[in-house]
Design a protein around this motif. Sequence first.
Motif, PDB file in Angstrom:
ATOM      1  N   GLU A   5      31.913  48.176  32.275  1.00  0.00           N
ATOM      2  CA  GLU A   5      33.118  47.343  32.199  1.00  0.00           C
ATOM      3  C   GLU A   5      34.167  47.780  33.208  1.00  0.00           C
ATOM      4  N   HIS A  15      22.391  42.073  32.202  1.00  0.00           N
ATOM      5  CA  HIS A  15      23.313  42.265  31.085  1.00  0.00           C
ATOM      6  C   HIS A  15      22.618  42.124  29.728  1.00  0.00           C
ATOM      7  N   GLN A  40      33.006  37.120  34.623  1.00  0.00           N
ATOM      8  CA  GLN A  40      34.033  37.732  35.469  1.00  0.00           C
ATOM      9  C   GLN A  40      33.434  38.801  36.382  1.00  0.00           C
ATOM     10  N   SER A  41      32.607  39.674  35.825  1.00  0.00           N
ATOM     11  CA  SER A  41      32.018  40.732  36.650  1.00  0.00           C
ATOM     12  C   SER A  41      31.041  40.146  37.671  1.00  0.00           C
ATOM     13  N   ARG A  52      42.006  43.910  35.812  1.00  0.00           N
ATOM     14  CA  ARG A  52      40.751  43.827  35.071  1.00  0.00           C
ATOM     15  C   ARG A  52      40.774  44.736  33.842  1.00  0.00           C
ATOM     16  N   GLU A  61      32.484  35.840  28.789  1.00  0.00           N
ATOM     17  CA  GLU A  61      33.546  35.806  29.797  1.00  0.00           C
ATOM     18  C   GLU A  61      33.520  37.049  30.666  1.00  0.00           C
ATOM     19  N   SER A  62      33.214  38.175  30.050  1.00  0.00           N
ATOM     20  CA  SER A  62      33.138  39.435  30.792  1.00  0.00           C
ATOM     21  C   SER A  62      31.995  39.403  31.809  1.00  0.00           C
ATOM     22  N   LYS A  85      42.624  42.806  31.008  1.00  0.00           N
ATOM     23  CA  LYS A  85      42.099  41.518  30.543  1.00  0.00           C
ATOM     24  C   LYS A  85      41.234  41.697  29.301  1.00  0.00           C
ATOM     25  N   GLN A  86      41.494  40.902  28.271  1.00  0.00           N
ATOM     26  CA  GLN A  86      40.679  40.926  27.055  1.00  0.00           C
ATOM     27  C   GLN A  86      39.693  39.758  27.119  1.00  0.00           C
ATOM     28  N   LEU A  87      38.427  40.066  27.387  1.00  0.00           N
ATOM     29  CA  LEU A  87      37.427  39.026  27.580  1.00  0.00           C
ATOM     30  C   LEU A  87      36.314  39.145  26.554  1.00  0.00           C
TER      31      LEU A  87
END
Length: 322
Positions: A54, A162, A129-130, A116, A125-126, A119-121
């Motif tokens: 993360e 992932h 984003q990554s 980053r 969403e995480s 941010k609470q994802l």
Amino acid sequence: MDKIVQIYDKRVLLLDNSIEEETLPDPDLSDAWVVNHHSPSKVKVFLKKIIRSENLKVYLKPVFLQREFKKGYEYFRENLYIEELCDGYIENMQMQEKVQLLDRVNYFVQKYAENRGHKQLSGDESILQSSFDYYYTRQKSIIPIKSHNSLSGYTHPRIEAHFFSIENADKCSRVLLKGAFSENLLDREFIDTLHLCHHCGGGFLNYREICPKCKSHNLKMIPLIHHFRCAYIGPKTDFLYKDQLICPKCSSLLLNPGVDYDSPGSTFICKNTSCNNQFQHPPILVSCVDCETDQSPHELVVRKVYKYSFTEKGLQHFLSLD
């Protein structure tokens, strides 16, 4: 052991112990990581660990494989696409062509690392984003590659890293990308059409002609022969006599294909001894190698394969500092 070397004005960490012990090194110690470990299975685990981190400084760290290890990594089929989990191969520690990438990533990290971290994802969403951060800094589209190890035959290695099973990886990555496309965060371009098992989604399929009477696929195909002179049509076995072709209807000797005769098609004979059915147009049955489900071709799931790129809305969304 791990060792930092200076190449031009860049600090490069040679990874050995970290891979052996499956521990991520401090990303602030170097500008790039170079894999210095011979075991492809351990390297693969380590690269996935980087992707699943993360920490922006970790999952965006430029990571390279050494070309002298390539044959060893790819000896086993499951490691054929190991370079897709990092930034590819370098040879003899030549980093000249990678300096621009290192500078681009370093600039991005300095600008967005703090944001980053706050941010609470959610999980999906995480991952999006990554994935965006990686493909944006690498200036790449999200392009699937063909793979024997993928359930469907195509894979997005970095996104699928992932997830922890082949089934989840294939399905979840597809749902993730489709959802982002539906929200106009991604644009897509058609690449291929797949026909997949309706039960498990597998693309490793065996197409078999079957007997319409007993459903056996133990068939023998025999060419048909059409004798021009008397218009008789029958299987080649009816014409064979002492290594010659003799018409069973008019007893003429057939010498020249295209002059005396032609072959308008084939006929099939079922070799099931309790059947022996003869027919010309066998039905097709599709057997899934993965789950052994039998199905007709019209029951297969048709799926389109796309490559994805980020839309203007997607760029604004993922680059947002809010």
